[in-house]
Design a protein around this motif. Sequence first.
Motif, PDB file in Angstrom:
ATOM      1  N   HIS A 264       0.819  -1.216   0.000  1.00 18.65           N
ATOM      2  CA  HIS A 264       0.000   0.000   0.000  1.00 18.65           C
ATOM      3  C   HIS A 264       0.859   1.275   0.000  1.00 18.65           C
ATOM      4  N   ARG A 266       2.854   4.189  -1.951  1.00 20.93           N
ATOM      5  CA  ARG A 266       2.561   4.842  -3.228  1.00 20.93           C
ATOM      6  C   ARG A 266       3.856   5.364  -3.835  1.00 20.93           C
ATOM      7  N   ALA A 289       0.884  -3.904  -5.816  1.00 22.46           N
ATOM      8  CA  ALA A 289       0.020  -2.735  -5.645  1.00 22.46           C
ATOM      9  C   ALA A 289      -0.903  -2.549  -6.843  1.00 22.46           C
ATOM     10  N   ASP A 292      -3.379  -5.595  -7.083  1.00 24.04           N
ATOM     11  CA  ASP A 292      -4.352  -5.546  -5.993  1.00 24.04           C
ATOM     12  C   ASP A 292      -5.434  -4.513  -6.271  1.00 24.04           C
ATOM     13  N   VAL A 293      -5.039  -3.329  -6.665  1.00 22.67           N
ATOM     14  CA  VAL A 293      -6.021  -2.260  -6.933  1.00 22.67           C
ATOM     15  C   VAL A 293      -6.902  -2.643  -8.116  1.00 22.67           C
ATOM     16  N   LEU A 297     -10.906  -3.080  -7.768  1.00 27.47           N
ATOM     17  CA  LEU A 297     -11.825  -2.221  -8.523  1.00 27.47           C
ATOM     18  C   LEU A 297     -12.812  -3.048  -9.344  1.00 27.47           C
ATOM     19  N   GLU A 315      -8.317   4.087 -14.543  1.00 29.69           N
ATOM     20  CA  GLU A 315      -7.874   4.555 -13.224  1.00 29.69           C
ATOM     21  C   GLU A 315      -6.392   4.219 -12.992  1.00 29.69           C
ATOM     22  N   ILE A 316      -5.991   3.022 -13.411  1.00 33.34           N
ATOM     23  CA  ILE A 316      -4.580   2.649 -13.289  1.00 33.34           C
ATOM     24  C   ILE A 316      -3.725   3.623 -14.102  1.00 33.34           C
ATOM     25  N   GLN A 319      -3.285   6.947 -12.385  1.00 32.80           N
ATOM     26  CA  GLN A 319      -2.409   6.934 -11.210  1.00 32.80           C
ATOM     27  C   GLN A 319      -0.954   6.611 -11.571  1.00 32.80           C
ATOM     28  N   HIS A 323       0.353   6.943  -7.780  1.00 29.77           N
ATOM     29  CA  HIS A 323       0.206   5.762  -6.939  1.00 29.77           C
ATOM     30  C   HIS A 323       1.148   4.638  -7.396  1.00 29.77           C
TER      31      HIS A 323
END
Length: 337
Positions: A264, A266, A289, A292-293, A297, A315-316, A319, A323
Motif C-alpha cells: 500500500h 505509493r 500494488a 491488488d487495486v 476495482l 484509473e490505473i 495513477q 500511486h
Amino acid sequence: MCAHHRILIVDDEPTNVAFLERLLAYGGYTDVLSSSSGEEALKNVRERQPDLIILDLQMPGVDGYGVLATLRSSVESGIYVPILVYTADVTFQARKKALELGASDFLIKPGDAQEILLRVKNFLVVRELHLALSSRNDNLEEMVRERTRDLYESQIEIIERLAMAGERRDDDTGEHTRRVAELSGAIAAEMGLPAQTVHLLKLTARLHDLGKIGVPDSILLKPGRLTREEVNEMQLHCVTGAKILSHGRTPLLQMSERVARSHHERYDGTGYPDGLAGEEIPIEARIVAVADVFDALTHTRPYKAAWEVADAIAEIRAQNGRHFDPKVVEAFLAVIA
C-alpha cells in the motif's frame, strides 16, 4: 563369486586372448568377452559395459592408446572402469603415455599368472566399492530431492492456508488473492524479472492481505464509509501481516514480508505504513500494488460495486507515476492487452 563380473580382453593376437581366457576361467571368471581390434573394443564397451578391461597397446587401426583416449573422453562422468594394460612394450614412454591416458595399471607380457589374477581381483573389488558408493550417493540424492519436494509442498500448503485465513473474512472464495498472485506473476514476467522471482512472487502475493486477520469485522465488513480512526486501524493490516511473516530465513518468507508490508505504499511517497517513495518500495510490492487495486476495482466489495474493466484500466493509467510505478503500469497494460 566372480561370475557376475564382466571382463573385456582387447588383443589382436589370438594366443594372448586364449591364454587370458583360460587364466580367467581358472580364477572363476565366466563372463569374459574378447575384441581383436580397438574399434570392436569400443563397441563392446558401449554395449556390454564391462567391469574391467585388459588392453593391449599394439594393434592395427585404433590401437590401445586410441582406446584409452576415447574411453577417457566418452565414459560417463564419475563411473570408474579399471583398465589393465597388458603389453609387450617395456619402454618407460609406453608406460607413461598409457597411464597419462587413464590406464589403471601396467603389466608386461607374458607376466606371472598369479600376479595377473591378483591385479584383476583387486581392480574388481575397487570397481564394486565404487559402484556401491555411486549407488549410495544416488539414493542420498534422491532422498534429498524427495525431502526438498516435501518441504516445498509444505511451504505451498502453509501459504495457501495463511492466505485463506487472511482472506476468508471478506472473501469467502479466497479468489482475490489467487487473482492478484496470477496477475502479479504475469506483470513480473512481462517486466523481464528472473524466472525465480516471478515464481516466488506468484506465491508470496497470496499473502499480501494476511494482516486482515487482525482487523475487526465491524471495520472489514462495514458497508459504509470508514471514519478516520477506522481507516487508521485498517491500515495496520500491513504491519500486522509483516510481523506475522517477519524474521523468515527463506527467500519465500522474506519476499512475503516485503509484499505484506509495502503493497500500500505509493510511488509518490504518500502511501502507508512507511511513506516510501519510488524505488525505495520493494519491486514486488510495487507490482502487487497494481494487481491488488485492479482486482479490487473490478470486483464487488462490501463498500462498493464492481467497476467496468475499462474504467479500472483508466484509473490505473491515471495513477501512473503517482500511486504506481510507471514501469509496472506499462507492463500491466501489456498484460491486460
